[in-house]
Design an enzyme around this catalytic site. Structure first.
Site, PDB file in Angstrom:
ATOM      1  N   CYS A 169      34.064  36.114  33.231  1.00  0.00           N
ATOM      2  CA  CYS A 169      35.489  35.960  33.521  1.00  0.00           C
ATOM      3  C   CYS A 169      36.297  36.188  32.243  1.00  0.00           C
ATOM      4  O   CYS A 169      36.284  37.293  31.704  1.00  0.00           O
ATOM      5  CB  CYS A 169      35.725  34.581  34.139  1.00  0.00           C
ATOM      6  SG  CYS A 169      37.417  34.235  34.651  1.00  0.00           S
ATOM      7  N   ASP A 226      36.958  41.776  44.223  1.00  0.00           N
ATOM      8  CA  ASP A 226      37.716  41.023  43.218  1.00  0.00           C
ATOM      9  C   ASP A 226      39.180  41.449  43.268  1.00  0.00           C
ATOM     10  O   ASP A 226      39.534  42.539  42.827  1.00  0.00           O
ATOM     11  CB  ASP A 226      37.120  41.288  41.838  1.00  0.00           C
ATOM     12  CG  ASP A 226      37.676  40.359  40.770  1.00  0.00           C
ATOM     13  OD1 ASP A 226      38.799  39.849  40.939  1.00  0.00           O
ATOM     14  OD2 ASP A 226      36.984  40.157  39.752  1.00  0.00           O
ATOM     15  N   HIS A 258      35.196  38.026  42.635  1.00  0.00           N
ATOM     16  CA  HIS A 258      35.241  37.544  41.256  1.00  0.00           C
ATOM     17  C   HIS A 258      34.409  36.262  41.147  1.00  0.00           C
ATOM     18  O   HIS A 258      34.375  35.453  42.064  1.00  0.00           O
ATOM     19  CB  HIS A 258      36.687  37.254  40.855  1.00  0.00           C
ATOM     20  CG  HIS A 258      36.857  36.910  39.418  1.00  0.00           C
ATOM     21  ND1 HIS A 258      36.889  37.855  38.423  1.00  0.00           N
ATOM     22  CD2 HIS A 258      36.987  35.708  38.802  1.00  0.00           C
ATOM     23  CE1 HIS A 258      37.037  37.265  37.255  1.00  0.00           C
ATOM     24  NE2 HIS A 258      37.100  35.957  37.453  1.00  0.00           N
TER      25      HIS A 258
END
Length: 291
Positions: A169, A226, A258
């Site tokens: 991330c 995502d 994601h």
């Protein structure tokens, strides 16, 4: 390129600080408030056969806390993987990933890269965490802290010639930037890190701006669903990497969102996570970072 062995001689960190200072820097166990409650799919890697603890890394006048895990009693020097946190800091998931890497034979170390700005575990809202803490962390500070972490790892049993970085991330974005910063790396793996976006004084470049400047090969792992990282930006990055020589690569999992490796969250996609982990270890091995 500078000899990686110079990392030990020139940049090795000083000895660990006194125990009384160390105790004030402990990285707590458990998950960040913003991700509670954790999902039933959460994995827990034990410490059997490992040395796993919190260390303090001198960075100028400051002490950078980090979580370190490595095989117990293993022959040194060990291959090193710098593990770069999510926006939630070095909470339990990142610590668990370090233990998984240690089980695979690595010295894995995750520095708490927000430590000057605050504690990300205490925020119960992602929006507040991003605005009040994450946005205040300069990329330049992160690069320096990762340099110090690499030097500490080499000075404490790591191999300067077998140094890799991975991140998730927020940390996935940092992997791309660090691969353009540190030629001593051998490889990087970026998990669902943002590739483009607004440029600010704290974030003057995004990965698309450094694609041509990567000093080491990077593997990017992304989710096709995502919404925060459009496939258009992934394809743009892929094209830029190809133009730069094609040493780096990107894999997209069409059905994954994601955070597909975050087993403690609803976004967890077991098949993509397993495949991504295997690809990461293979990428490290292919570029000389293997036990």
């Amino acid at each position: 390129m500078q000899d990686p062995d110079d990392l030990t001689a020139r940049d090795a960190a000083p000895p660990d600080p006194p125990r009384r200072d160390f105790l004030s820097l402990l990285i707590s166990t458990g998950f960040a408030l913003a991700v509670q409650p954790v999902a039933a799919s959460t994995l827990n890697t034990d410490t059997t056969g490992l040395e796993a603890d919190t260390v303090a890394i001198p960075v100028g006048a400051a002490l950078l806390p980090a979580y370190r895990a490595q095989p117990a009693g293993a022959k040194r020097p060990l291959p090193v993987v710098l593990v770069v946190q999510e926006i939630f800091g070095v909470h339990e998931h990142i610590q668990d990933l370090c233990r998984r890497l240690a089980k695979a034979g690595y010295l894995a170390i995750a520095p708490e890269l927000y430590f000057r700005q605050g504690d990300p575990r205490r925020y119960d809202s992602v929006s507040e965490l991003l605005a009040q803490l994450v946005a205040k962390v300069p990329d330049a500070q992160v690069m320096t802290d990762l340099d110090a972490t690499a030097a500490w790892a080499v000075a404490h049993g790591g191999d300067a010639r077998r140094l890799a970085v991975t991140g998730f991330c927020w940390g996935g974005r940092i992997v791309w930037l660090y691969a353009a910063h540190n030629p001593r790396l051998a490889a990087g793996v970026a998990w669902y890190g943002r590739l483009s976006g607004e440029l600010t004084p704290n974030a003057p470049r995004q990965p698309v701006e450094v694609a041509a400047a990567l000093k080491v090969p990077v593997l990017g792992l992304y989710g096709g669903r995502d919404k925060g990282i459009p496939l258009e930006s992934v394809e743009r990055m892929r094209a830029l990497l190809k133009q730069a020589g094609g040493r780096s690569d990107i894999v997209v999992y069409p059905d994954a969102d994601h955070g597909f490796n975050a087993d403690y969250r609803p976004s967890y996609h077991p098949a993509a996570a397993r495949d991504g982990w295997a690809r990461m270890l293979d990428w490290f091995a292919r570029h000389g970072v293997k036990p």
